[in-house]
Motif scaffolding. Structure first.
Motif, PDB file in Angstrom:
ATOM      1  N   THR A  45       7.230   3.426  -4.619  1.00 20.95           N
ATOM      2  CA  THR A  45       6.716   2.332  -5.425  1.00 20.95           C
ATOM      3  C   THR A  45       6.630   2.821  -6.866  1.00 20.95           C
ATOM      4  O   THR A  45       6.707   4.027  -7.111  1.00 20.95           O
ATOM      5  CB  THR A  45       5.301   1.908  -4.966  1.00 20.95           C
ATOM      6  OG1 THR A  45       4.355   2.884  -5.402  1.00 20.95           O
ATOM      7  CG2 THR A  45       5.220   1.732  -3.465  1.00 20.95           C
ATOM      8  N   LEU A  47       4.043   3.082  -8.349  1.00 18.43           N
ATOM      9  CA  LEU A  47       2.734   3.728  -8.414  1.00 18.43           C
ATOM     10  C   LEU A  47       2.677   5.044  -7.647  1.00 18.43           C
ATOM     11  O   LEU A  47       1.682   5.753  -7.728  1.00 18.43           O
ATOM     12  CB  LEU A  47       1.679   2.774  -7.852  1.00 18.43           C
ATOM     13  CG  LEU A  47       1.666   1.385  -8.485  1.00 18.43           C
ATOM     14  CD1 LEU A  47       0.789   0.455  -7.696  1.00 18.43           C
ATOM     15  CD2 LEU A  47       1.231   1.483  -9.923  1.00 18.43           C
ATOM     16  N   ARG A  88      -3.130   3.564  -4.294  1.00 18.16           N
ATOM     17  CA  ARG A  88      -2.405   2.598  -5.129  1.00 18.16           C
ATOM     18  C   ARG A  88      -1.089   2.189  -4.463  1.00 18.16           C
ATOM     19  O   ARG A  88      -0.740   1.002  -4.434  1.00 18.16           O
ATOM     20  CB  ARG A  88      -2.133   3.192  -6.514  1.00 18.16           C
ATOM     21  CG  ARG A  88      -3.348   3.279  -7.407  1.00 18.16           C
ATOM     22  CD  ARG A  88      -2.969   3.627  -8.831  1.00 18.16           C
ATOM     23  NE  ARG A  88      -2.146   4.826  -8.922  1.00 18.16           N
ATOM     24  CZ  ARG A  88      -2.605   6.055  -9.145  1.00 18.16           C
ATOM     25  NH1 ARG A  88      -3.903   6.250  -9.305  1.00 18.16           N
ATOM     26  NH2 ARG A  88      -1.782   7.081  -9.219  1.00 18.16           N
ATOM     27  N   ALA A  89      -0.363   3.175  -3.930  1.00 15.02           N
ATOM     28  CA  ALA A  89       0.914   2.875  -3.271  1.00 15.02           C
ATOM     29  C   ALA A  89       0.691   2.024  -2.017  1.00 15.02           C
ATOM     30  O   ALA A  89       1.484   1.133  -1.716  1.00 15.02           O
ATOM     31  CB  ALA A  89       1.643   4.174  -2.931  1.00 15.02           C
ATOM     32  N   TYR A  92       0.117  -1.512  -3.017  1.00 16.92           N
ATOM     33  CA  TYR A  92       1.415  -2.087  -3.385  1.00 16.92           C
ATOM     34  C   TYR A  92       2.185  -2.483  -2.132  1.00 16.92           C
ATOM     35  O   TYR A  92       2.760  -3.570  -2.060  1.00 16.92           O
ATOM     36  CB  TYR A  92       2.193  -1.057  -4.212  1.00 16.92           C
ATOM     37  CG  TYR A  92       3.495  -1.561  -4.784  1.00 16.92           C
ATOM     38  CD1 TYR A  92       3.540  -2.120  -6.055  1.00 16.92           C
ATOM     39  CD2 TYR A  92       4.679  -1.473  -4.062  1.00 16.92           C
ATOM     40  CE1 TYR A  92       4.724  -2.580  -6.598  1.00 16.92           C
ATOM     41  CE2 TYR A  92       5.876  -1.932  -4.591  1.00 16.92           C
ATOM     42  CZ  TYR A  92       5.891  -2.473  -5.865  1.00 16.92           C
ATOM     43  OH  TYR A  92       7.068  -2.923  -6.387  1.00 16.92           O
ATOM     44  N   TRP A  93       2.209  -1.590  -1.133  1.00 22.90           N
ATOM     45  CA  TRP A  93       2.910  -1.872   0.128  1.00 22.90           C
ATOM     46  C   TRP A  93       2.331  -3.127   0.786  1.00 22.90           C
ATOM     47  O   TRP A  93       3.067  -3.990   1.249  1.00 22.90           O
ATOM     48  CB  TRP A  93       2.806  -0.676   1.069  1.00 22.90           C
ATOM     49  CG  TRP A  93       3.622  -0.841   2.314  1.00 22.90           C
ATOM     50  CD1 TRP A  93       4.909  -0.467   2.522  1.00 22.90           C
ATOM     51  CD2 TRP A  93       3.195  -1.446   3.550  1.00 22.90           C
ATOM     52  NE1 TRP A  93       5.308  -0.812   3.785  1.00 22.90           N
ATOM     53  CE2 TRP A  93       4.281  -1.411   4.442  1.00 22.90           C
ATOM     54  CE3 TRP A  93       1.998  -2.023   3.979  1.00 22.90           C
ATOM     55  CZ2 TRP A  93       4.212  -1.923   5.731  1.00 22.90           C
ATOM     56  CZ3 TRP A  93       1.937  -2.542   5.261  1.00 22.90           C
ATOM     57  CH2 TRP A  93       3.032  -2.482   6.132  1.00 22.90           C
ATOM     58  N   ARG A  96       3.424  -6.260  -0.844  1.00 21.86           N
ATOM     59  CA  ARG A  96       4.825  -6.571  -0.531  1.00 21.86           C
ATOM     60  C   ARG A  96       5.025  -7.016   0.917  1.00 21.86           C
ATOM     61  O   ARG A  96       6.088  -7.497   1.276  1.00 21.86           O
ATOM     62  CB  ARG A  96       5.715  -5.356  -0.799  1.00 21.86           C
ATOM     63  CG  ARG A  96       5.775  -4.938  -2.220  1.00 21.86           C
ATOM     64  CD  ARG A  96       6.599  -5.924  -2.998  1.00 21.86           C
ATOM     65  NE  ARG A  96       6.717  -5.469  -4.368  1.00 21.86           N
ATOM     66  CZ  ARG A  96       6.995  -6.261  -5.368  1.00 21.86           C
ATOM     67  NH1 ARG A  96       7.177  -7.541  -5.162  1.00 21.86           N
ATOM     68  NH2 ARG A  96       7.087  -5.793  -6.575  1.00 21.86           N
TER      69      ARG A  96
END
Length: 128
Positions: A45, A47, A88-89, A92-93, A96
């Motif tokens: 990502t 991030l 953070r990642a 994000y996942w 999505r």
């Protein structure tokens, strides 16, 4: 993200990267043997990166894989886990993958060292 074209990678860096990929491969097999379903490997990502994303019994598991030359270095490896980057990642996942975002999640770490069984630390750190 593509690598920077400015400098070629050193042989030591290439060897470390291959070792990391092997460790992630072995950790993936360990999780499969424990009846986890792998959803993503090396999820990149903007991030940060998540080594493995898995699912078991409805829980989404974000897994950091740490390979060390010695099992005695596990405590040091756990301190080296960049929890903020992984959080953070993971957010994000989840953004999505909205159909899976409402499921419970946790953060695990798998330690690998030559001559030792892999050690799976379930819920290694909290999302708070």
């Amino acid at each position: 993200m593509p690598p920077s074209p400015s400098r070629p990678k050193s042989k030591a860096r290439i060897a470390a990267q291959r070792g990391g990929h092997l460790a992630e491969f072995l950790a993936g097999w360990l999780l499969r043997a424990k009846f986890y379903r792998l959803l993503a490997r090396r999820y990149k990502t903007p991030l940060g990166e998540i080594d493995l994303v898995a699912e078991r019994f409805g829980t989404i598991v974000f897994v950091e894989v740490k390979a060390r030359a010695s099992a005695r270095l596990e405590a040091e490896a756990l301190e080296a886990v960049n929890q903020a980057r992984i959080l953070r990642a993971a957010a994000y996942w989840q953004a999505r993958h909205p159909r899976l975002a409402d499921r419970p999640c946790r953060f695990d770490v798998i330690f690998l060292a030559p001559g030792h069984w892999p050690r799976h630390v379930i819920n290694a750190f909290d999302a708070n």
